[in-house]
Design an enzyme around this catalytic site. Structure first.
Site, short mmCIF file in Angstrom:
data_model
loop_
_atom_site.label_atom_id
_atom_site.label_comp_id
_atom_site.label_asym_id
_atom_site.label_seq_id
_atom_site.Cartn_x
_atom_site.Cartn_y
_atom_site.Cartn_z
N ASP A 18 0.85 -1.20 0.00
CA ASP A 18 0.00 0.00 0.00
C ASP A 18 0.88 1.25 0.00
O ASP A 18 0.53 2.28 -0.58
CB ASP A 18 -0.93 0.00 1.22
CG ASP A 18 -2.30 0.58 0.92
OD1 ASP A 18 -2.36 1.64 0.28
OD2 ASP A 18 -3.32 -0.01 1.33
N HIS A 30 1.71 3.27 -3.21
CA HIS A 30 0.86 4.30 -3.81
C HIS A 30 1.43 5.71 -3.61
O HIS A 30 1.64 6.42 -4.60
CB HIS A 30 -0.56 4.21 -3.26
CG HIS A 30 -1.33 3.02 -3.73
ND1 HIS A 30 -1.63 2.80 -5.06
CD2 HIS A 30 -1.87 1.97 -3.05
CE1 HIS A 30 -2.32 1.67 -5.18
NE2 HIS A 30 -2.46 1.14 -3.98
N HIS A 35 -8.56 -4.40 7.26
CA HIS A 35 -7.60 -3.49 6.63
C HIS A 35 -8.19 -2.09 6.69
O HIS A 35 -9.28 -1.85 6.16
CB HIS A 35 -7.37 -3.92 5.18
CG HIS A 35 -6.54 -2.98 4.36
ND1 HIS A 35 -5.21 -3.23 4.06
CD2 HIS A 35 -6.83 -1.81 3.74
CE1 HIS A 35 -4.74 -2.25 3.30
NE2 HIS A 35 -5.71 -1.38 3.09
N HIS A 54 -7.78 2.40 6.63
CA HIS A 54 -7.07 3.61 6.23
C HIS A 54 -7.37 4.70 7.24
O HIS A 54 -8.43 4.70 7.88
CB HIS A 54 -7.44 4.03 4.80
CG HIS A 54 -6.76 3.22 3.76
ND1 HIS A 54 -5.57 3.61 3.17
CD2 HIS A 54 -7.05 2.01 3.22
CE1 HIS A 54 -5.18 2.69 2.31
NE2 HIS A 54 -6.06 1.70 2.32
N TYR A 91 -12.20 5.64 -2.71
CA TYR A 91 -11.05 4.72 -2.72
C TYR A 91 -9.76 5.50 -2.47
O TYR A 91 -9.45 6.46 -3.18
CB TYR A 91 -11.02 4.05 -4.09
CG TYR A 91 -10.16 2.83 -4.22
CD1 TYR A 91 -10.28 1.76 -3.35
CD2 TYR A 91 -9.25 2.71 -5.27
CE1 TYR A 91 -9.52 0.61 -3.50
CE2 TYR A 91 -8.48 1.57 -5.44
CZ TYR A 91 -8.62 0.53 -4.54
OH TYR A 91 -7.86 -0.61 -4.71
#
Length: 346
Positions: free
Chosen positions: A17, A20, A199, A201, A290
């Site tokens: 991740d 990104h 998971h 964010h 997203y």
């Protein structure tokens, strides 16, 4: 709920991740250095691939500095106790990528789909289990589906052979009650031996709180990243999560101070920009967008003169999901025309 003594497997996202915000340009030396630091700190599972998984190298998702084979081949032989995982999105990664990962020594394959499209994972999950790999079904953008819908999708993945199911807050949109509702429902429906993961964010600063809520709901695998290096405002910051777990008596097997040093000494210095909750990444969480859309929206903003925040809100309104990256520029261009902005970009 008393969580003291509960064992949790932490799964590091820094090298997947985290690709990104690095625009997939991490060097092999950076990969090796961070992976070795994570291994020494006691992290049991480390994900290594292009940010969009095996085979992600493309015009749509970005070309990496090195191939998946090179990254995996550099990291895996150096690991003393940690296992390495790889992400695979059907339609991007193929069965051939699965076989390549297995041959290189990957232990875990995580097959990721949008939260309502688990049926597209059948071939890859089935093949992964045939290869003897630890096989995870990874339901992305889980805030967009009801607990009941997630249950039906999780059961499909379990039926294909997944031995662990992840509920994934790709937008950093969920609050602890949202997490509990979804994970509790999925946990109740799965076989007892099928693991449950989460998971998160950090777009609404809920990464740690949501991860604890997930553990309360029965999750035994939790994703996080050193210094939070990941899409949007980053993943759940690993060093903070480990410290909170230590305070609560949750057993992770990770050294509280060594993981802090990895974050501070190895990860922060390689950041292209500070991973923080700015107005654009906050908008991801608020609007349910997203997280990896962030840099795409910033680029479109610079090109068309429409604020990235406005683009992200519109993407959320349209319900765009992972895989529609090519639509971000189209959306920005349409918004610029509607606002009468001069389109000078080529």
């Amino acid at each position: 709920m008393k969580l003291e003594g509960k064992k949790v497997t932490v799964h590091d996202m820094t090298l997947r991740d985290g690709m990104h915000p690095k625009r997939h340009q991490m060097t092999l030396e950076q990969m090796k250095s961070i992976a070795c630091g994570l291994d020494a700190a006691g992290i049991p599972l480390i994900e290594v691939t292009h940010g969009d998984g095996l085979g992600g190298s493309s015009v749509n998702y970005g070309f990496p500095a090195h191939s998946d084979e090179e990254y995996l081949g550099a990291v895996i032989p150096l690991m003393k106790q940690a296992k390495v995982s790889a992400l695979l999105l059907p339609g991007i990664g193929t069965v051939e990528h699965l076989k390549m990962a297995k041959d290189l020594g990957v232990n875990t394959i995580r097959v990721a789909t949008h939260c309502t499209e688990a049926d597209v994972s059948e071939q890859h999950i089935t093949q992964s289990r045939k290869l003897g790999l630890d096989t995870v079904g990874f339901l992305m953008m889980a805030h967009m589906a009801s607990p009941e819908k997630l249950v039906s999708q999780a059961l499909l993945m379990q039926g294909y052979g997944a031995n662990c199911i992840y509920v994934t807050d790709s937008a950093g949109y969920m609050l602890p009650d949202d997490v509990k509702a979804r994970l509790s429902a999925v946990r109740a429906a799965l076989k007892p031996e099928t693991e449950l993961g989460f998971h998160g964010h950090h777009n609404l600063a809920m990464g740690v709180a949501n991860s604890i809520a997930a553990i309360e709901a029965g999750a035994t695998r939790i994703d996080a990243a050193a210094a939070g290096l990941g899409a949007g405002a980053g993943n759940t910051p690993m060093e903070v999560f480990i410290a909170v777990c230590a305070r609560m008596g949750i057993e992770t097997g990770v050294d509280v101070f060594k993981i802090q040093d990895v974050a501070e000494d190895l990860v922060v210095p390689i950041m292209d920009h500070v991973i923080r909750i700015d107005r654009d990444s906050l908008t991801l969480g608020y609007a349910g967008v997203y997280s990896s859309f962030l840099l795409f929206a910033k680029r479109a903003s610079a090109k068309y003169g429409v604020p990235a925040r406005d683009i992200l809100v519109e993407l959320g309104r349209r319900g765009m999901v992972g895989g529609q990256e090519d639509m971000i520029e189209d959306t920005a261009m349409t918004m610029a025309r509607e606002r009468g902005l001069t389109l000078t970009a080529a």
